[in-house]
Scaffold this active site. Structure first.
Site, PDB file in Angstrom:
ATOM      1  N   VAL A 331       0.654  24.563   3.449  1.00 37.52           N
ATOM      2  CA  VAL A 331       1.486  25.149   4.510  1.00 37.52           C
ATOM      3  C   VAL A 331       2.949  25.048   4.083  1.00 37.52           C
ATOM      4  O   VAL A 331       3.420  23.973   3.683  1.00 37.52           O
ATOM      5  CB  VAL A 331       1.249  24.436   5.852  1.00 37.52           C
ATOM      6  CG1 VAL A 331       2.182  24.984   6.920  1.00 37.52           C
ATOM      7  CG2 VAL A 331      -0.213  24.600   6.273  1.00 37.52           C
ATOM      8  N   TRP A 602       2.582   1.743  -0.301  1.00 40.74           N
ATOM      9  CA  TRP A 602       1.833   2.956   0.060  1.00 40.74           C
ATOM     10  C   TRP A 602       1.669   3.131   1.571  1.00 40.74           C
ATOM     11  O   TRP A 602       0.720   3.759   2.020  1.00 40.74           O
ATOM     12  CB  TRP A 602       0.453   2.972  -0.611  1.00 40.74           C
ATOM     13  CG  TRP A 602       0.499   2.625  -2.057  1.00 40.74           C
ATOM     14  CD1 TRP A 602       1.133   3.344  -3.031  1.00 40.74           C
ATOM     15  CD2 TRP A 602      -0.080   1.497  -2.717  1.00 40.74           C
ATOM     16  NE1 TRP A 602       0.969   2.727  -4.242  1.00 40.74           N
ATOM     17  CE2 TRP A 602       0.231   1.609  -4.083  1.00 40.74           C
ATOM     18  CE3 TRP A 602      -0.837   0.407  -2.279  1.00 40.74           C
ATOM     19  CZ2 TRP A 602      -0.183   0.656  -5.021  1.00 40.74           C
ATOM     20  CZ3 TRP A 602      -1.253  -0.529  -3.211  1.00 40.74           C
ATOM     21  CH2 TRP A 602      -0.919  -0.408  -4.557  1.00 40.74           C
ATOM     22  N   HIS A 603       2.598   2.568   2.343  1.00 47.99           N
ATOM     23  CA  HIS A 603       2.490   2.684   3.797  1.00 47.99           C
ATOM     24  C   HIS A 603       3.721   3.377   4.401  1.00 47.99           C
ATOM     25  O   HIS A 603       4.368   2.822   5.288  1.00 47.99           O
ATOM     26  CB  HIS A 603       2.369   1.293   4.442  1.00 47.99           C
ATOM     27  CG  HIS A 603       1.155   0.526   4.021  1.00 47.99           C
ATOM     28  ND1 HIS A 603       1.047  -0.831   4.172  1.00 47.99           N
ATOM     29  CD2 HIS A 603      -0.016   0.927   3.482  1.00 47.99           C
ATOM     30  CE1 HIS A 603      -0.136  -1.244   3.737  1.00 47.99           C
ATOM     31  NE2 HIS A 603      -0.797  -0.184   3.298  1.00 47.99           N
TER      32      HIS A 603
HETATM   33  C1  LIG Z   1      -2.985   4.100  -2.503  1.00 50.91           C
HETATM   34  C2  LIG Z   1      -2.997   3.878  -1.021  1.00 50.91           C
HETATM   35  C3  LIG Z   1      -3.689   2.794  -0.505  1.00 50.91           C
HETATM   36  C4  LIG Z   1      -3.700   2.564   0.876  1.00 50.91           C
HETATM   37  N1  LIG Z   1      -4.467   1.542   1.382  1.00 50.91           N
HETATM   38  C5  LIG Z   1      -4.562   1.349   2.719  1.00 50.91           C
HETATM   39  C6  LIG Z   1      -5.451   0.403   3.274  1.00 50.91           C
HETATM   40  O1  LIG Z   1      -6.229  -0.250   2.581  1.00 50.91           O
HETATM   41  N2  LIG Z   1      -5.466   0.252   4.617  1.00 50.91           N
HETATM   42  C7  LIG Z   1      -4.655   0.962   5.429  1.00 50.91           C
HETATM   43  O2  LIG Z   1      -4.685   0.747   6.642  1.00 50.91           O
HETATM   44  N3  LIG Z   1      -3.802   1.881   4.940  1.00 50.91           N
HETATM   45  C8  LIG Z   1      -3.777   2.106   3.601  1.00 50.91           C
HETATM   46  N4  LIG Z   1      -2.953   3.084   3.098  1.00 50.91           N
HETATM   47  C9  LIG Z   1      -2.109   3.828   4.042  1.00 50.91           C
HETATM   48  C10 LIG Z   1      -2.921   4.838   4.849  1.00 50.91           C
HETATM   49  O3  LIG Z   1      -3.836   5.516   4.015  1.00 50.91           O
HETATM   50  C11 LIG Z   1      -1.970   5.815   5.523  1.00 50.91           C
HETATM   51  O4  LIG Z   1      -1.120   5.088   6.389  1.00 50.91           O
HETATM   52  C12 LIG Z   1      -2.661   6.877   6.348  1.00 50.91           C
HETATM   53  O5  LIG Z   1      -3.631   7.560   5.602  1.00 50.91           O
HETATM   54  C13 LIG Z   1      -1.630   7.864   6.887  1.00 50.91           C
HETATM   55  O6  LIG Z   1      -2.276   8.921   7.541  1.00 50.91           O
HETATM   56  P1  LIG Z   1      -1.539  10.303   7.804  1.00 50.91           P
HETATM   57  O7  LIG Z   1      -2.485  11.115   8.580  1.00 50.91           O
HETATM   58  O8  LIG Z   1      -0.203  10.010   8.349  1.00 50.91           O
HETATM   59  O9  LIG Z   1      -1.283  10.918   6.344  1.00 50.91           O
HETATM   60  P2  LIG Z   1      -2.301  11.261   5.165  1.00 50.91           P
HETATM   61  O10 LIG Z   1      -3.588  10.531   5.329  1.00 50.91           O
HETATM   62  O11 LIG Z   1      -1.565  11.037   3.899  1.00 50.91           O
HETATM   63  O12 LIG Z   1      -2.639  12.792   5.357  1.00 50.91           O
HETATM   64  C14 LIG Z   1      -1.762  13.854   5.156  1.00 50.91           C
HETATM   65  C15 LIG Z   1      -2.585  15.056   4.721  1.00 50.91           C
HETATM   66  O13 LIG Z   1      -1.805  16.230   4.827  1.00 50.91           O
HETATM   67  C16 LIG Z   1      -2.003  17.009   3.661  1.00 50.91           C
HETATM   68  N5  LIG Z   1      -0.790  17.805   3.484  1.00 50.91           N
HETATM   69  C17 LIG Z   1       0.441  17.362   3.196  1.00 50.91           C
HETATM   70  N6  LIG Z   1       1.314  18.372   3.138  1.00 50.91           N
HETATM   71  C18 LIG Z   1       0.625  19.497   3.420  1.00 50.91           C
HETATM   72  C19 LIG Z   1       0.988  20.866   3.529  1.00 50.91           C
HETATM   73  N7  LIG Z   1       2.238  21.272   3.344  1.00 50.91           N
HETATM   74  N8  LIG Z   1       0.005  21.774   3.808  1.00 50.91           N
HETATM   75  C20 LIG Z   1      -1.278  21.364   4.001  1.00 50.91           C
HETATM   76  N9  LIG Z   1      -1.662  20.077   3.914  1.00 50.91           N
HETATM   77  C21 LIG Z   1      -0.714  19.150   3.630  1.00 50.91           C
HETATM   78  C22 LIG Z   1      -2.206  15.997   2.569  1.00 50.91           C
HETATM   79  O14 LIG Z   1      -2.820  16.566   1.428  1.00 50.91           O
HETATM   80  C23 LIG Z   1      -3.065  14.970   3.279  1.00 50.91           C
HETATM   81  O15 LIG Z   1      -4.434  15.286   3.211  1.00 50.91           O
HETATM   82  C24 LIG Z   1      -2.956   3.376   1.742  1.00 50.91           C
HETATM   83  C25 LIG Z   1      -2.271   4.481   1.223  1.00 50.91           C
HETATM   84  C26 LIG Z   1      -2.305   4.743  -0.142  1.00 50.91           C
HETATM   85  C27 LIG Z   1      -1.584   5.936  -0.670  1.00 50.91           C
END
Ligand SMILES: Cc1cc2nc3c(=O)[nH]c(=O)nc-3n(C[C@H](O)[C@H](O)[C@H](O)COP(=O)(O)OP(=O)(O)OC[C@H]3O[C@@H](n4cnc5c(N)ncnc54)[C@H](O)[C@@H]3O)c2cc1C
Ligand SMILES: *[C@@H]1O[C@H](CO)[C@@H](O)[C@H](O)[C@H]1NC(C)=O
Ligand SMILES: *[C@@H]1O[C@H](CO)[C@@H](O)[C@H](O)[C@H]1NC(C)=O
Ligand SMILES: *[C@@H]1O[C@H](CO)[C@@H](O)[C@H](O)[C@H]1NC(C)=O
Ligand SMILES: *[C@@H]1O[C@H](CO)[C@@H](O)[C@H](O)[C@H]1NC(C)=O
Length: 672
Positions: A331, A602-603
């Site tokens: 997007v 990563w948070h």
């Molecule tokens: C390496 C790693 C390890 C982690 N370990 C842990 C853990 O053990 N426990 C824990 O609680 N938390 C952990 N976290 C943190 C946790 O995963 C995140 O806090 C959580 O997933 C955030 O959710 P979100 O929905 O905000 O974003 P995300 O889960 O990152 O989702 C965002 C989504 O939007 C998509 N996206 C982005 N931009 C666009 C666009 N322009 N168009 C279409 N799609 C798009 C991305 O591809 C992604 O799929 C970890 C994170 C990482 C990176």
């Protein structure tokens, strides 16, 4: 049988690679444990090597064996069984179908809701909203289905630099991440169904009670610990009452299953922490409070990842004609009405080629994560006016989008053993591979995560911790290379290796549960495909430096316990030229060490901050509606005004649960 075995040729090489690994492949996967955010395979020389090595290995020339055929058949049976198990792991039908081809051939209809991003929050909202068959939802995700290394959660560190990841670096800042490659902080996030939760350490924590009560004090009186607990119970209950014909997705939680060899480590850490007067925490669902534990809830089951993309989304999507998912859809812009008063839909690029538009008759929900959600708002004209002006982007609303970026961060401290210590078997052993694929047990299915929650303020008896001690993993002799996984510079890794000599290491990472430093996200250019500018300020505030310093002093106190002394555990002096100008172990020395080695956890959160209507720092209101624009919400980790005291996936899941209730409520007349 042989046909199905040959069906996956890549797999064939993988097996040969592993079979011959003892002799030819430098593959030393020894200790595997889950740290703050990721599953860390310490001992992986270089995360990427795991697969490359396996793939590059040429098959052994067949041996000359006299056989009447039955023994050969047994060997083929084994290959076939492992291959079948592998195909099951990557079974595409556990993910939603891709609506892209239909969208290209027939065009897109109108949807009630268009959701940007199928990460943690996007998957939950899409699943919940479409429980009502009258609500039509389009979910757009920039990535595709997760690879097998996501399923095998112990291998997820190999995804940190891959096509399944947003690989953004922070802008150079001489005051942080100096020990990292290119002297820059690294911000990997998942780019696939499940988003970051498809590459995470799978740890599921709620945070501390006071976190959410603080949100309320900041003017968000609809949010509280009570509310989070209510949402959590609701999400868990759903999975218990799941019925086959009307599936509802929900949170799947199990504790990590440690191997026998992990237990000495757990005993060691608990012996030391109890000598320091810290209690064992048995139930983290009551909220994180002061103490130590290895009873960590995780989104895993039988050695497999149970991300929300699988449980909330995959399990229900194929029985919901009102839910369309388009993969590989980036997007690029939110579309507004001609007077810019309300969101009408989005523009996206499909498969890097096709430019499409999707219309939302109710709302656009932005769930692209704490880096990409602010990025998309900025690209669409919502953000600080001077920044938008500089990039010639037409302003829709002047809001502090992208500010308030924060993260727990991690400060690795490395201790050296003077005596032998139990080390689990290697993940790369043929036995480990067979155990995993055939029985979902062994080093590839098991893990241990030990955590401490400490209040470093000695003049306070509060149970509200400010420091999270994570990792507690062993790095066996000769495996200091595993620190490369953290993106540490080669010379630092070599220094650790030299200082370790012939001894095993214990690493303990300190994370700030309530960091005060803030960074920001901005656009590099108006081109939506350009990576964002991420300004890090890790530990730029003195208060953060002092808490990290108290972290060092706490770990030094652990070294004075009988438990640690018994193994001669002492902090390793990591050679860092600049810091070594200062007297070793002085406060100034450690402040310098922090500048080099306090790195991302990563948070990321906070960049589309929620707040009261009167709060000039707020981007969204308490119902997560973008201020000053109709029909646009942000639903993900970016709305947190302050980070929760623990890993962020749990709270993000619950934010999405609450958002759904509010959305349904706001649209009940239209959607009844
Ligand atoms: C390496 C790693 C390890 C982690 N370990 C842990 C853990 O053990 N426990 C824990 O609680 N938390 C952990 N976290 C943190 C946790 O995963 C995140 O806090 C959580 O997933 C955030 O959710 P979100 O929905 O905000 O974003 P995300 O889960 O990152 O989702 C965002 C989504 O939007 C998509 N996206 C982005 N931009 C666009 C666009 N322009 N168009 C279409 N799609 C798009 C991305 O591809 C992604 O799929 C970890 C994170 C990482 C990176
Ligand atoms: C894939 O999963 C579906 C549903 O879970 C199941 O019916 C099917 O047999 C599986 N296919 C393979 C190859 O495992
Ligand atoms: C932990 O303490 C118990 C009880 O004192 C002792 O038996 C055990 O050996 C200790 N283990 C380690 C690893 O320190
Ligand atoms: C430590 O706690 C005391 C008592 O609650 C408080 O007055 C003080 O400000 C705290 N110090 C820090 C650095 O937070
Ligand atoms: C490490 O062990 C090897 C073989 O056991 C020995 O030759 C070498 O001197 C040792 N190195 C150090 C630094 O102790």
């Amino acid at each position: 049988m042989l046909t199905s075995y040959l069906a996956c040729t890549k797999f064939r090489y993988f097996i040969w690679g592993v079979t011959s690994s003892t002799a030819t492949v430098a593959l030393t996967l020894v200790v595997i444990a889950v740290i703050s955010g990721t599953t860390l395979a310490s001992g992986i020389n270089d995360a990427g090597k795991f697969l490359t090595a396996a793939n590059d290995t040429t098959p052994p020339t067949s041996c000359v064996t006299s056989s009447v055929g039955s023994a050969e058949a047994l060997v083929s049976n084994l290959f076939a069984a492992i291959n079948t198990a592998k195909c099951e792991l990557t079974n595409a039908s556990q993910w939603p179908a891709d609506f892209a081809d239909e969208a290209l051939s027939e065009g897109l209809q109108k949807y009630d809701f268009v959701i940007v991003g199928a990460g943690t929050a996007g998957s939950v909202v899409a699943s919940r909203l479409t429980e009502n068959p009258r609500i039509k939802v389009l979910l757009l995700e920039a990535g595709g289905d997760p690879p097998i290394e996501s399923e095998i959660f112990t291998m997820s560190s190999t995804l940190h630099h891959s096509a399944y990841t947003w690989t953004d670096f922070g802008e150079p800042n001489p005051n942080c991440c100096q020990g990292m490659q290119q002297r820059r902080c690294y911000w990997p996030r998942g780019k696939m169904l499940g988003g970051s939760s498809s590459m995470s350490g799978s740890i599921f924590l709620l945070g501390n009670k006071e976190d959410f009560d603080r949100w309320r004090l900041l003017g968000c009186n609809k949010w509280s610990w009570e509310e989070m607990k209510f949402l959590y119970e609701k999400a868990l209950k759903a999975s218990q009452h799941e019925v086959v014909d009307k599936p509802v997705g929900a949170i799947v939680l199990n504790h990590f299953d440690p191997l026998e060899q992990h237990k000495e480590l757990a005993q060691l850490v608990f012996n030391a922490s109890s000598e320091l007067g810290l209690r064992y925490i048995s139930n983290l669902a009551d909220g994180t409070s002061v103490g130590y534990t290895d009873a960590i809830p995780a989104n895993i089951e039988k050695g497999r990842r149970m991300s929300v993309a699988k449980t909330y989304l995959g399990q229900v999507s194929r029985s919901r004609p009102n839910l369309h998912v388009i993969k590989n859809a980036l997007v690029t812009k939110i579309l507004f009405s001609s007077d810019n008063s309300r969101a009408m839909g989005v523009e996206f690029i499909l498969r890097n080629r096709h430019r499409l538009k999707a219309a939302a008759t109710s709302e656009v929900l932005v769930a692209a994560g704490a880096i990409n959600s602010p990025k998309l708002l900025l690209q669409s004209g919502i953000g600080p006016s001077e920044h938008l002006k500089a990039l010639n982007i037409k302003q829709v609303a002047d809001l502090p989008v992208g500010n308030n970026l924060h993260d727990h961060g991690m400060l690795p401290l490395i201790l050296r053993f003077e005596s032998e210590f139990s080390v689990p078997p290697s993940m790369g052993e043929p036995q480990s591979v067979a155990d995993y694929f055939l029985r979902q047990i062994g080093p590839l299915a098991a893990s241990i995560s030990i955590m401490g929650f400490i209040n470093t303020n000695t003049s306070s008896s509060s149970q509200y911790p400010d420091l999270h001690l994570v990792s507690h993993t062993i790095v066996p002799t000769g495996n200091a290379d595993s620190f490369k996984f953290l993106q540490l510079r080669d010379e630092i890794v070599a220094g650790i290796s030299r200082a370790a000599g012939n001894q095993s290491l214990l690493q303990i990472y300190g994370s700030l549960l309530r960091p005060s430093s803030r960074g920001k996200v901005r656009l590099r250019s108006a081109d939506p495909q350009a990576p964002p500018l991420i300004y890090n300020n890790y530990a730029s505030e003195r208060a953060d430096q002092l808490t990290l310093l108290r972290n060092v002093r706490f770990v030094q106190r652990m070294c004075t316990t009988a438990a640690f002394r018994n193994y001669g555990l002492q902090l390793l002096h990591v050679p860092i030229e600049e810091c070594d100008q200062l007297p070793y172990d002085s406060d100034d020395y450690w402040i310098c060490y922090i500048k080099y080695l306090y790195i991302g956890a990563w948070h990321p959160v906070g960049t589309c901050r929620m707040g009261a209507d009167t709060d000039s720092h707020a981007v969204v209101d308490q119902r997560l509606r973008v201020r000053g624009v109709d029909r646009l919400r942000v639903v993900d980790a970016s709305i947190m005004p302050e980070i929760s005291s623990g890993n962020t996936n749990g709270p993000t899941t619950l934010i999405a649960e609450k958002a759904t209730i509010m959305i349904e409520d706001d649209w009940k007349t239209k959607l009844a």
